[in-house]
Design an enzyme around this catalytic site. Structure first.
Site, PDB file in Angstrom:
ATOM      1  N   THR A 257       0.919  -1.589   0.480  1.00 26.29           N
ATOM      2  CA  THR A 257       0.037   0.430   0.039  1.00 26.29           C
ATOM      3  C   THR A 257       0.962   1.116  -0.615  1.00 26.29           C
ATOM      4  O   THR A 257       1.803   0.624   0.524  1.00 26.29           O
ATOM      5  CB  THR A 257      -1.254  -0.096   1.306  1.00 26.29           C
ATOM      6  OG1 THR A 257      -2.021  -1.097   1.377  1.00 26.29           O
ATOM      7  CG2 THR A 257      -1.625   1.288   1.033  1.00 26.29           C
ATOM      8  N   PHE A 259       0.769   4.489   0.958  1.00 26.22           N
ATOM      9  CA  PHE A 259       0.289   5.969   2.029  1.00 26.22           C
ATOM     10  C   PHE A 259       1.576   7.609   1.380  1.00 26.22           C
ATOM     11  O   PHE A 259       2.533   7.943   0.957  1.00 26.22           O
ATOM     12  CB  PHE A 259       1.249   5.967   3.181  1.00 26.22           C
ATOM     13  CG  PHE A 259       0.413   4.819   3.693  1.00 26.22           C
ATOM     14  CD1 PHE A 259      -0.907   4.656   4.371  1.00 26.22           C
ATOM     15  CD2 PHE A 259       1.113   3.429   3.673  1.00 26.22           C
ATOM     16  CE1 PHE A 259      -1.439   3.629   5.676  1.00 26.22           C
ATOM     17  CE2 PHE A 259       0.470   2.055   4.094  1.00 26.22           C
ATOM     18  CZ  PHE A 259      -1.355   2.653   5.021  1.00 26.22           C
TER      19      PHE A 259
END
Ligand SMILES: O=C(O)C(=O)C[C@]1(C(=O)O)C=C[C@@H](O)C=C1
Length: 355
Positions: A257, A259
């Site tokens: 992921t 960010f």
């Protein structure tokens, strides 16, 4: 033999004394920088330059990742001496967002768990938090729509980015899986561990999979039930006192992921930067092609193009674009000028160091 060991340990003691002295001298210098500079304590461009230099100079045996982790904590402690600041993130404690905060800012920061991505933006916009950390895209699930929509409206800027490998774990109050009757997790995590669950929990038919608001919430629920397990991060197991039954159960081992760090300050160039913007154009043939043409003309590479409904008119879209370079770089500045001129809507989201 014993003498050899003693001698080696004496050498380690002497080095530790030197390190202690050096780290404290570094901290004093950081305090002095803090007194001399104006504005925010956190300077993403400077930290990025420090890490790039350390990586170039590191010849091991410690790995680049270990060096990065050690210096993240040293810088974190120095920053906190200058002025402790608050970072809002998508909570509760034990989420992957919290892991992202620690990876970037180290432990010496006030991490403020927030209930939603909207709340993270609000905490930073109101000044309750100095920075916010929010997920923007996942390698298997794609863009995080709510983050994109809020970036469109916010007066805040993107100050940085970081990537986090997402390792999912199965955890429970005990490790005997035959006792498990239900598993709690976030729907995205269930999806990411689908094959593992089918292969490893043969008696899955009898097990109920229950959606939770976040992985950390799933761990909290499992901590109250002998017959429940949760899929969440290792940190969540620690926070809620659960035992790890299996680790790395995500089907895709590269599950990552990305960010973003949001704040109110513009970031100076680091030498390895990225610029994010959002634009719209009229709905006619060739319009997107014409809109983006200045990038090629000024030799600027586009690293991401993502469209989202504008939420203003039906079937109207905005385009989120990431380009290489800083808005102060000459070719990027010229390209941005033309883009702004061509677009029916143009918003610069910020220039910041590459992850
Ligand atoms: O160089 C600065 O501006 C500092 O405050 C020092 C320091 C560091 O510890 O090296 C700490 C915080 C900043 O984010 C960047 C670097």
């Amino acid at each position: 033999m014993i003498e050899d060991l003693k001698h080696l340990r004496n050498k380690i003691d002497a080095i530790d004394d030197e390190l202690l002295e050096l780290i404290n001298t570094r901290a004093q210098l950081a305090q002095e920088v803090g007194r001399q500079k104006s504005g925010a304590v956190y300077r993403p461009e400077r930290e990025s330059q420090i890490f790039t230099r350390l990586q170039q100079h590191n010849h091991g045996p410690l790995s680049q990742i270990q060096i990065q982790q050690l210096f993240t904590e040293i810088i974190s402690a120095c920053r906190a001496l200058e002025d402790p600041f608050t970072v809002a993130y998508l909570g509760p404690e034990g989420t992957f967002s919290e892991e992202a905060v620690n990876k970037r800012f180290g432990k010496a920061v006030n991490a403020l768990p927030s209930r939603s991505i909207d709340e993270v933006f609000r905490q930073v916009e109101s000044g309750t938090a100095n920075f916010g950390v929010i997920p923007v895209e996942n390698s298997t699930e794609g863009a995080v729509g709510r983050t994109m929509d809020l970036l469109l409206q916010t007066p805040l800027l993107i100050c940085g980015e970081l990537e986090l490998a997402i390792h999912q774990c199965l955890m429970a109050k005990q490790v005997d899986l035959s006792k498990i009757r239900k598993i709690y997790s976030h729907p995205q995590s269930f999806a990411q561990c689908h094959s593992w669950l089918i292969e490893n929990l043969h008696h899955l038919q009898g097990i109920e999979c229950i959606n939770a608001a976040s992985n950390a919430d799933a761990a909290r629920l499992a901590a109250n039930d002998e017959h429940a397990a949760a899929i969440a991060s290792k940190k969540a197991a620690e926070v809620f006192g659960l035992m790890l039954c299996a680790c790395n159960i995500q089907d895709n081992s590269n599950n990552t992921t990305r960010f973003l760090i949001i704040g109110s300050q513009a970031v100076a160039p680091s030498g390895r930067d990225k610029t994010s913007l959002v634009m719209a154009t009229s709905n006619r043939p060739g319009a997107v092609h014409e809109l983006l043409a200045p990038l090629a003309r000024h030799q600027v590479s586009m690293t991401r193009l993502e469209s989202r409904p504008s939420r203003a008119n039906l079937w109207d879209y905005v385009f989120f674009v990431d380009i290489e370079g800083h808005q102060q770089d000459e070719n990027v500045a010229l390209a941005l000028q033309s883009l702004r001129h061509n677009a029916t809507f143009f918003k610069l989201l910020g220039s910041y160091p590459l992850a």
